[in-house]
Design an enzyme around this catalytic site. Structure first.
Site, PDB file in Angstrom:
ATOM      1  N   ARG A  68       0.829  -1.203   0.000  1.00  0.00           N
ATOM      2  CA  ARG A  68       0.000   0.000   0.000  1.00  0.00           C
ATOM      3  C   ARG A  68       0.860   1.247   0.000  1.00  0.00           C
ATOM      4  O   ARG A  68       1.762   1.378   0.812  1.00  0.00           O
ATOM      5  CB  ARG A  68      -0.923  -0.008   1.226  1.00  0.00           C
ATOM      6  CG  ARG A  68      -1.798  -1.239   1.258  1.00  0.00           C
ATOM      7  CD  ARG A  68      -2.825  -1.207   2.362  1.00  0.00           C
ATOM      8  NE  ARG A  68      -3.620  -2.431   2.305  1.00  0.00           N
ATOM      9  CZ  ARG A  68      -4.611  -2.732   3.129  1.00  0.00           C
ATOM     10  NH1 ARG A  68      -4.939  -1.865   4.095  1.00  0.00           N
ATOM     11  NH2 ARG A  68      -5.268  -3.855   3.007  1.00  0.00           N
ATOM     12  N   ARG A  90       1.670   1.295  10.450  1.00  0.00           N
ATOM     13  CA  ARG A  90       1.235   1.615   9.088  1.00  0.00           C
ATOM     14  C   ARG A  90       2.445   1.573   8.176  1.00  0.00           C
ATOM     15  O   ARG A  90       3.287   2.461   8.232  1.00  0.00           O
ATOM     16  CB  ARG A  90       0.592   3.008   9.065  1.00  0.00           C
ATOM     17  CG  ARG A  90      -0.042   3.369   7.731  1.00  0.00           C
ATOM     18  CD  ARG A  90      -0.658   4.753   7.781  1.00  0.00           C
ATOM     19  NE  ARG A  90      -1.843   4.802   8.621  1.00  0.00           N
ATOM     20  CZ  ARG A  90      -3.054   4.423   8.232  1.00  0.00           C
ATOM     21  NH1 ARG A  90      -3.240   3.979   7.005  1.00  0.00           N
ATOM     22  NH2 ARG A  90      -4.074   4.489   9.056  1.00  0.00           N
ATOM     23  N   GLU A 124      -6.343  -1.628  14.494  1.00  0.00           N
ATOM     24  CA  GLU A 124      -7.206  -2.455  13.652  1.00  0.00           C
ATOM     25  C   GLU A 124      -6.400  -3.623  13.092  1.00  0.00           C
ATOM     26  O   GLU A 124      -5.405  -3.425  12.398  1.00  0.00           O
ATOM     27  CB  GLU A 124      -7.763  -1.604  12.511  1.00  0.00           C
ATOM     28  CG  GLU A 124      -8.665  -2.378  11.575  1.00  0.00           C
ATOM     29  CD  GLU A 124      -8.997  -1.596  10.305  1.00  0.00           C
ATOM     30  OE1 GLU A 124      -9.028  -0.349  10.368  1.00  0.00           O
ATOM     31  OE2 GLU A 124      -9.198  -2.226   9.265  1.00  0.00           O
ATOM     32  N   SER A 156     -10.769  -6.382   9.358  1.00  0.00           N
ATOM     33  CA  SER A 156     -11.954  -5.686   8.908  1.00  0.00           C
ATOM     34  C   SER A 156     -12.791  -6.727   8.179  1.00  0.00           C
ATOM     35  O   SER A 156     -12.357  -7.272   7.172  1.00  0.00           O
ATOM     36  CB  SER A 156     -11.549  -4.551   7.966  1.00  0.00           C
ATOM     37  OG  SER A 156     -12.626  -3.677   7.756  1.00  0.00           O
ATOM     38  N   ARG A 165       0.460  -5.732  13.002  1.00  0.00           N
ATOM     39  CA  ARG A 165      -0.228  -5.201  14.181  1.00  0.00           C
ATOM     40  C   ARG A 165      -0.476  -6.294  15.224  1.00  0.00           C
ATOM     41  O   ARG A 165      -0.459  -6.027  16.422  1.00  0.00           O
ATOM     42  CB  ARG A 165      -1.531  -4.535  13.762  1.00  0.00           C
ATOM     43  CG  ARG A 165      -1.258  -3.269  12.953  1.00  0.00           C
ATOM     44  CD  ARG A 165      -2.524  -2.584  12.538  1.00  0.00           C
ATOM     45  NE  ARG A 165      -2.225  -1.417  11.714  1.00  0.00           N
ATOM     46  CZ  ARG A 165      -3.147  -0.721  11.065  1.00  0.00           C
ATOM     47  NH1 ARG A 165      -4.424  -1.091  11.153  1.00  0.00           N
ATOM     48  NH2 ARG A 165      -2.819   0.329  10.346  1.00  0.00           N
TER      49      ARG A 165
END
Length: 435
Positions: free
Chosen positions: A261, A276, A348, A351, A390
Site C-alpha cells: 500500500r 502503518r 485495527e 476488517s 499489528r
RNA sequence: GGACAGGUGCCAGAGUGGUCGAAUGGGCACGAUUGGAAAUCGUGUGUACUUGAAAGAGUACCGAGGGUUCGAAUCCCUCCCUGUCCGCCA
C-alpha cells in the site's frame, strides 16, 4: 457496482443511502444519462436490424444474379447511420459507467448512521488490558532492543515505511501466519490458496479498488500490472467469469500474501513504528455465498477472526462501522481492534465486510440456484484473519516482561520449536534472539 | 527471448465471405421403453443487454481490440493466452 435496474426503480433509496455515507450524488443527472443511453441503444439496434435485413436480401439477390448496386448503396447509408448512433451511444454510456464506477455500495439498514469513525458502535470487548508493574515499552523500542525488528535497515533498503524483521521476529511472524492458516484450513473449513501478488487492473476494478483508489496502489506500468493491497483482490477474482452451482457454495478461501500500500497522504499520522507500513503480511478470508446467507456468514467469519485473537490471549474489541466510515465496496463492516499495551491505543487487525452483490457485479461472479435456472450474482464477504504486523505489535507489547523479554503464547510455541520466550541474550540455539 | 502450431458452445470437434448462435459426437436434463437398470429412441440444453404486463421480438458475443465489406467465426492488422522445440534461468 450498484444494481442499475434497482436504481431506476427506486432512486430515492440510493439518494438516501449515499447521503448517509456522506457522498453527494446528482441522482437526477444519472437517471437522465441512463435514459439517453437506452434511447440511443434502441435506435442503434433497430437500425442495425434493418441493415442486417438489407444485407441478407443483397446476398439473396446476388445469388439469383440480380443487380444489387442500388441496394448496396442504401445499405451503406444504413451502415453509416448505425456507426453514428453507436459512437454517440458509446460516448454517453461511458459517462454513465464512469460515474457509476465511483459510487459506493449502499449500507444495509442495520448499519448505524454516522459521519466518521467517532460514530462507530462498540459491539463487544474481549479480555482486559494487561497490567504491568513497570512502564511497558512500545514495539518500536522493544523490537530493536531484542534485535527482532529493524526499522533502520528496512528504510535503508526500500525507504521510509518499510520494515524488516530479523531472527525470532521473522520467525514469530512466520509462526503467526502458519497458526492462522492452520486454524482456518483445519478447523473452519477454508481452502488455502496461493495466488499471484501482481494482478491485472480489471481485478482491482472487480473488488472496487479501481478506479477510485488508484493512488494507493503500486503499479508496474511496463507490464500493466499492479501489486495487491490485500489478498482479497486475487482471491475474490478466483471464480471471475464463472457460474457456480448452489451445491458448491459457500466457497471459503483463505490466503496468505504480502500486501502493498502506498499510503499516499498518510505520512506522519500515527505512522511511528510498524502500525502503518507500505508492505505487510496478512492472512485473508474470502467467502462466496448466496446473498441471503451473506449476513449470517459474515458473523461466522468474524467469529473465526475473533477466535484467533482469543487463542493468542489478546485483548480486543469489535466495532460496527457507521455509514460514514464503511468502506467503498462494503455494505456492512465489523472491525476488530487489538489493544496495543505499549501505546495504549487500539489497532485495527481485521476488517470483516459484507459486500452484498456489489463486487460480484464488477467481477462477474455468479451462481445458479438450480440446474437450468437463471444465473444470479453471488454475495462476497471477506475479512482479515489476521493482519500480521499489528498482531505482532500487540503480541510483543502485551507479553513483555520487566527485563525486556517477550513470552510466546502457548499456541505459537509448536511453530517456534517450543520456544517460550524471546530474549536478547544468547546467540544461536533455543531462546536466541538471532535465531 | 526465438521458431513453429493452436485458441469455436459444458467437453471433443467441424466450419475459409451470406442460408452460422454455429454441423456432428459426447455429456447433462426431461420423456418413452423396463419389475428396476443398462442399452435404445424422442425432445431439449449458452450468456449479456434493449424492448414488452406477458408471450415474444431485437442486438451483441466463435481468445481481446481495431480494420476491410452491403454482409466476417471465416479476410487484414495489433495484442493476449496455450502447446511444442530451442535459448536463458530461481
Amino acid at each position: 457496482m450498484i444494481d442499475l435496474a434497482h436504481f431506476r426503480k427506486d432512486p430515492a433509496f440510493f439518494r438516501a443511502a449515499w447521503s448517509d455515507r456522506g457522498v453527494n450524488v446528482d441522482v437526477d443527472a444519472l437517471l437522465a444519462i441512463d435514459v439517453q443511453v437506452r434511447e440511443l441503444k434502441l435506435q442503434g439496434e433497430t437500425t442495425q436490424a434493418e441493415l442486417n435485413g438489407a444485407s441478407k436480401a443483397i446476398g439473396q439477390a446476388a445469388r439469383e444474379g440480380k443487380d444489387v448496386a442500388a441496394a448496396k448503396e442504401t445499405a451503406r447509408t444504413l451502415g453509416d447511420r448505425v456507426r453514428e448512433l453507436d459512437a454517440k451511444r458509446a460516448g454517453v454510456e461511458q459517462q454513465l459507467v464512469e460515474r457509476l464506477a465511483v459510487l459506493p455500495n449502499p449500507c444495509l439498514a442495520v448499519v448505524p448512521k454516522g459521519k466518521d469513525a467517532a460514530d462507530n458502535r462498540v459491539v463487544s470487548t474481549w479480555g482486559t488490558a494487561p497490567g504491568f508493574a513497570f512502564a511497558p515499552k512500545a514495539h518500536w523500542d522493544l523490537g530493536p532492543a531484542l534485535d527482532i525488528i529493524d526499522f533502520d535497515r528496512g528504510a535503508k533498503i526500500s525507504g521510509s515505511g518499510f520494515v524488516a524483521l530479523k531472527g525470532m521476529g521473522a520467525r514469530l511472524s512466520r509462526a503467526l501466519v502458519a497458526f492462522f492458516l492452520d486454524r482456518h484450513t483445519r478447523r473452519n473449513g477454508y481452502t488455502e490458496l496461493a495466488v499471484p501478488y501482481l494482478v491485472q487492473p480489471q481485478m482491482m476494478y472487480g473488488v472496487g479498488q479501481l478506479p477510485k483508489f488508484a493512488d494507493q496502489l503500486y503499479r508496474c506500468p511496463d507490464d500493466d500490472l499492479m501489486l495487491i493491497p490485500t489478498a482479497e483482490v486475487p482471491v475474490t477474482n478466483w471464480h471471475r467469469d464463472e457460474i457456480l452451482d448452489l451445491a458448491e457454495l459457500p466457497k471459503q478461501f483463505c490466503a496468505h500474501t504480502p500486501c502493498f500500500r502506498r499510503e499516499a497522504g498518510a505520512a506522519g499520522i500515527g505512522t511511528r513504528g510498524m502500525t502503518r507500513v507500505h508492505q505487510f503480511d496478512k492472512v485473508e478470508m474470502v467467502w462466496l455465498t448466496p446473498p441471503e446467507r451473506a449476513e449470517s456468514d459474515l458473523l461466522t467469519m468474524r467469529g473465526h477472526a475473533e477466535s484467533l485473537l482469543q487463542e493468542l490471549g489478546l485483548h480486543y474489541r469489535v466495532l460496527e462501522l457507521c455509514t460514514g466510515d464503511t468502506g467503498f465496496s462494503s455494505c456492512h463492516t465489523f472491525d476488530l481492534e487489538v489493544w496495543s499495551a505499549g501505546t495504549s491505543s487500539w489497532l485495527e487487525v481485521s476488517s470483516c465486510s459484507d459486500f452484498g452483490e456489489f463486487q460480484s457485479r464488477r467481477a462477474n461472479l455468479k451462481f445458479r440456484r438450480e440446474k437450468g435456472g437463471k444465473p444470479a450474482h453471488l454475495a462476497t464477504i471477506n475479512g482479515s484473519g489476521l493482519a500480521l504486523p499489528r498482531c505482532l505489535i500487540a503480541l510483543i507489547e502485551a507479553n513483555q516482561e520487566a527485563d525486556g523479554s517477550v513470552v510466546i503464547p502457548e499456541v505459537l510455541r509448536p511453530y517456534m520449536d517450543g520456544l517460550e520466550r524471546i530474549t536478547k541474550t544468547g546467540v544461536g540455539g533455543r531462546g536466541s534472539g538471532a535465531g
